[in-house]
Design an enzyme around this catalytic site. Structure first.
Site, PDB file in Angstrom:
ATOM      1  N   LEU A  56      81.007  79.025  24.791  1.00 40.59           N
ATOM      2  CA  LEU A  56      81.672  77.818  24.277  1.00 40.59           C
ATOM      3  C   LEU A  56      83.192  77.916  24.352  1.00 40.59           C
ATOM      4  O   LEU A  56      83.897  77.059  23.831  1.00 40.59           O
ATOM      5  CB  LEU A  56      81.270  77.494  22.824  1.00 40.59           C
ATOM      6  CG  LEU A  56      79.799  77.394  22.488  1.00 40.59           C
ATOM      7  CD1 LEU A  56      79.629  76.848  21.084  1.00 40.59           C
ATOM      8  CD2 LEU A  56      79.061  76.508  23.453  1.00 40.59           C
TER       9      LEU A  56
ATOM     10  N   ASN B 219      84.782  74.634  27.479  1.00 39.64           N
ATOM     11  CA  ASN B 219      85.270  74.938  26.135  1.00 39.64           C
ATOM     12  C   ASN B 219      84.814  73.853  25.165  1.00 39.64           C
ATOM     13  O   ASN B 219      85.123  72.685  25.343  1.00 39.64           O
ATOM     14  CB  ASN B 219      86.801  75.014  26.171  1.00 39.64           C
ATOM     15  CG  ASN B 219      87.401  75.371  24.836  1.00 39.64           C
ATOM     16  OD1 ASN B 219      86.685  75.652  23.885  1.00 39.64           O
ATOM     17  ND2 ASN B 219      88.707  75.365  24.755  1.00 39.64           N
ATOM     18  N   CYS B 220      84.077  74.257  24.136  1.00 36.33           N
ATOM     19  CA  CYS B 220      83.556  73.278  23.170  1.00 36.33           C
ATOM     20  C   CYS B 220      84.154  73.484  21.793  1.00 36.33           C
ATOM     21  O   CYS B 220      83.684  72.900  20.828  1.00 36.33           O
ATOM     22  CB  CYS B 220      82.056  73.419  23.024  1.00 36.33           C
ATOM     23  SG  CYS B 220      81.211  73.438  24.556  1.00 36.33           S
ATOM     24  N   VAL B 221      85.104  74.378  21.640  1.00 38.83           N
ATOM     25  CA  VAL B 221      85.576  74.757  20.305  1.00 38.83           C
ATOM     26  C   VAL B 221      87.029  74.334  20.146  1.00 38.83           C
ATOM     27  O   VAL B 221      87.799  74.380  21.096  1.00 38.83           O
ATOM     28  CB  VAL B 221      85.440  76.279  20.110  1.00 38.83           C
ATOM     29  CG1 VAL B 221      85.710  76.655  18.670  1.00 38.83           C
ATOM     30  CG2 VAL B 221      84.038  76.725  20.490  1.00 38.83           C
TER      31      VAL B 221
ATOM     32  N   LYS C  71      81.978  66.724  23.652  1.00 37.34           N
ATOM     33  CA  LYS C  71      82.012  68.006  24.376  1.00 37.34           C
ATOM     34  C   LYS C  71      83.104  68.009  25.439  1.00 37.34           C
ATOM     35  O   LYS C  71      84.022  68.783  25.389  1.00 37.34           O
ATOM     36  CB  LYS C  71      80.655  68.317  25.019  1.00 37.34           C
ATOM     37  CG  LYS C  71      80.750  69.521  25.952  1.00 37.34           C
ATOM     38  CD  LYS C  71      79.405  70.003  26.426  1.00 37.34           C
ATOM     39  CE  LYS C  71      79.499  70.995  27.588  1.00 37.34           C
ATOM     40  NZ  LYS C  71      80.616  71.925  27.554  1.00 37.34           N
TER      41      LYS C  71
END
Lengths: 430, 139
Positions: A213, A245-247, A67
Site C-alpha cells: 500500500l 500508494n493507498c496511504v 484509491k
C-alpha cells in the site's frame, strides 16, 4: 526526446449505450468499460464487483475511500502505449504524440484495508482543498472477493483503474485535440550547446517505495527494487510512473499527479528561458537504512555527473521519507549543487511543532504544501459514492469524526491531494 | 547484502511474531505501545546496536496504528550519533500526534498488523506472502 500532448477538453460525461467523445462530451457505456476491465485475470479473481458513477464539479457529492486518480490518455504516434510495463508493453515512452482527455479523471474507490482513507468532496470547503473537485470524475467503486489477500486485491484494483483509464483514453484516439503542446529536452552535449549560458537544472523525484500500500511502479518495476536512475521528463508525462500508494491521502502522489507533475510542467515552462531542464532523477524511499544511504549517494553522484547547477527535490509521504529527503538534499548540496525542496508539514494541530522528522542546515530552501494536521470540518453531502464506513478510521479521522448529520471533523490528512508534495494543490506559506 | 543472522526485530506485532518468529530473533513485547517500542529501540541504539530499518516506516500515523516493528543488530557495536539522532527525531515526531482513545475492531487491528509486518518483511527481503501462507496452513 520530444513529446506532443494533444489536449481534448472534456466538458461533460454521460452514461450511454455507446462509447465516444463528441463535441467535448464523453459518452460511456459502463458495461463496456467493465467488460474491458474484467479481461484481466487478476481483476477477475479478486474484484467481486465494479460499479460506476459520475461526480461533477459543484455537485453535492463525497467520494470516499479514494484509491487512485488517473487521467485517460492514448498514444497515437510513436513507440509505446499507456502505462508501459503494466498495461502496454514495456517499450520506452515519452516521444511521439499522446492524446489527453483533459478535465476528467477515472477515480477508483472502495475498501482495501479497514482503515482506508481519502475523500474528494465536489463542493463546499473540502472541495477547495483537492484539485480533483475541479474534474469530471468517472468513479469506479470496487469490492473484493471474500477471502482475497489485501496485497492481491490492491494489485487488482490498481490494474482495474488503469484498464478503465486505458479504455476511456482510447476513445480520444481519432478526436482532433483542442490544443497541442510539445515538450523536449536534449542530450547532455546538445543541451549545453543550445543553452550555454543557462543554469543546468534537474528534478529529483522521490518515489514512495516502503511496501504494501506504499508503492510506486516505474515501467512496471517496483521502485524499491531500483537504484536511483534518470528519466526523460516526457517519460513521466507519458505514463511511465504509476501509483500503488493507498496511504496518507493528503500527500500521496496519485497516478494523475505523476502524469501531470507540476514540477515537470513548471520546469518545462522555464526551459530555454531561465534554465536548461536536463532530466528527472528518480529515487526511492525505502525502509532499510542502507538502501536510503545507497539511493541518496546515487542521487548526489548523478547530480555531479550531470554537472547540474541546481535541483528541485520533492518527497512523498511522512516520517520515513523525511530522512531520505534530508539525506538527498544534504548530499546534493555537498556536491556543490543548489537544492530547493518541496514537502508538506506535520506541524501539529496548532502548527507549532517541528514540521519534519528530520532536518539539516543545508536544507535551507523549502516550499511547503501545507500543514496536514490542520483540523477542518466537512459538511454533509447529499450523495456519497463509496462508503463512509471508514471515515472514523482514516488518517486524520478519529472516533467521532463522522457526526450523526453526516458532517466530518478531521485533520486535513483525510482529503486526497490536499497537501501534495509536488505542489499540485493550493496551500503553501510565504 | 543483508545478513539475516544479524537481525534482531523489536516488535509488538503478533502477526509478525507468527510469520517471522522462526526465521529471525525477536524481542516481542505484545503489551508495549507504539511509543514504547520506539523507546526500547532508542535504548538499544544508545547501547551501540545498529539501526537497520527506519523507525517511522509507513505512512500510517503513529496515533493510528498500535503496531511497530524495527530491525536492529543483534550485537552492540559502536555508538552512532547519527542513528541516535534519527530515533530521537522519530520519537519527537510521533509525540506530535494527539493520542486517540477509540477501540479498534479485530479486523482493523489485523490490517494494521499486516501493514507493519509487510513493510518490515519488504525491508528485510523476507517473503511476506510465504509467511502468511505458513500461518494459514497452521489454522
Amino acid at each position: 526526446m520530444k513529446l506532443e500532448l494533444g489536449f481534448i477538453e472534456i466538458k461533460d460525461i454521460q452514461f450511454s449505450n455507446e462509447c465516444k467523445v463528441e463535441n467535448g462530451t464523453l459518452f460511456v457505456d459502463a458495461e463496456a468499460v467493465k467488460t474491458f476491465v474484467y479481461e484481466d485475470d487478476d481483476v477477475k479473481a479478486c474484484v467481486k464487483s465494479a460499479s460506476f458513477d459520475i461526480a461533477r464539479p459543484g455537485e453535492s457529492v463525497r467520494i470516499t475511500p479514494v484509491k487512485d486518480v488517473i487521467e485517460p490518455r492514448v498514444k497515437v504516434e510513436g513507440p509505446g502505449g499507456e502505462f508501459p510495463g503494466v498495461i502496454a508493453k514495456v517499450d520506452t515512452v515519452g516521444s511521439g504524440r499522446t492524446h489527453v482527455l483533459r478535465g476528467m479523471a477515472i477515480v477508483t474507490a472502495g475498501k482495501i484495508v479497514g482503515f482506508q482513507e481519502g475523500i474528494i468532496d465536489m463542493t463546499g470547503p473540502g472541495a477547495e482543498y483537492t484539485p480533483f473537485s475541479k474534474l469530471l470524475n468517472l468513479v469506479m467503486v470496487c469490492e473484493p472477493v471474500e477471502g482475497v489477500h489485501q496485497h492481491e486485491y490492491e494489485h487488482a484494483v490498481r490494474i482495474a483503474g488503469l484498464r478503465a483509464a486505458t479504455f476511456v483514453g482510447e476513445l480520444g484516439r481519432s478526436v482532433t485535440p483542442d490544443e497541442v503542446k510539445s515538450f523536449e529536452t536534449y542530450g547532455i552535449k546538445e543541451g549545453i550547446e543550445k543553452f550555454p549560458e543557462l543554469p543546468r537544472v534537474a528534478y529529483v523525484h522521490m518515489l514512495q517505495s516502503q511496501g504494501l500500500l506504499h508503492d510506486t511502479y516505474v515501467y512496471g518495476v517496483d521502485a524499491k527494487r531500483s537504484l536511483t536512475t534518470i528519466l526523460y521528463p516526457t517519460e513521466t508525462m507519458d505514463g511511465a510512473i504509476i501509483s500503488g500508494n493507498c496511504v496518507s491521502a493528503c500527500d500521496k502522489n496519485t497516478t494523475y499527479h505523476h502524469q501531470n507533475n507540476p514540477v515537470v510542467a513548471d520546469l518545462f515552462e522555464q526551459h530555454g528561458k531561465t534554465l536548461n531542464y536536463v532530466c528527472n532523477i528518480i529515487t526511492n524511499e525505502n525502509v532499510y537504512l542502507a538502501d536510503k544511504q545507497r539511493s541518496s549517494d546515487w542521487s548526489a553522484k548523478l547530480c555531479r555527473l550531470l554537472d547540474l547547477d541546481g535541483v528541485i527535490v520533492s518527497q512523498e509521504g511522512f516520517g520515513n521519507p523525511d530522512t531520505d529527503l534530508i539525506m538527498n538534499t544534504k548530499k546534493i548540496e555537498q556536491m556543490g549543487v543548489k537544492t530547493t525542496i518541496i514537502t508538506d508539514e506535520y506541524a501539529g494541530q496548532d502548527g507549532k511543532s517541528q514540521s519534519l522528522a528530520d532536518a539539516d542546515p543545508l536544507a535551507d530552501a523549502v516550499v511547503t504544501g501545507g500543514n496536514a494536521n490542520e483540523v477542518i470540518v466537512l459538511p454533509p453531502m447529499e450523495k456519497v459514492i463509496g462508503t463512509l464506513d471508514y471515515v472514523d478510521k482514516i488518517a486524520g479521522g478519529h472516533a467521532g469524526s463522522l457526526r450523526p448529520d453526516g458532517s466530518i471533523e478531521a485533520e486535513l490528512q483525510v482529503i486526497t491531494g490536499a497537501t501534495n508534495e509536488m505542489g499540485f494543490n493550493r496551500l503553501s506559506a510565504r | 547484502m543483508k545478513n539475516a543472522r544479524d537481525f534482531l526485530i523489536v516488535t509488538n506485532n503478533p502477526l509478525l511474531a507468527q510469520c517471522m518468529g522462526d526465521c529471525y530473533e525477536l524481542s516481542f513485547f505484545p503489551d508495549c505501545s507504539y511509543r514504547e517500542i520506539l523507546v526500547k529501540v532508542r535504548d538499544l541504539v544508545y547501547a551501540g546496536h545498529i539501526l537497520y530499518t527506519h523507525p517511522l516506516s509507513g505512512s500510517v500515523k503513529p496515533n493510528e496504528t498500535p503496531y511497530k516493528s524495527i530491525a536492529v543488530s543483534k550485537a552492540p557495536h559502536t555508538f552512532s550519533a547519527e542513528q541516535a539522532g534519527i530515533i530521537a527525531e522519530c520519537i519527537l515526531a510521533a509525540d506530535k500526534f494527539p493520542p486517540r482513545t477509540r477501540a479498534l475492531g479485530e479486523a482493523v487491528k489485523r490490517d494494521f498488523q499486516l501493514i507493519d509486518y509487510t513493510l518490515l518483511a519488504g525491508a528485510l527481503e523476507f517473503d511476506a506472502a510465504a509467511g502468511l501462507s505458513k500461518i494459514k496452513n497452521h489454522e
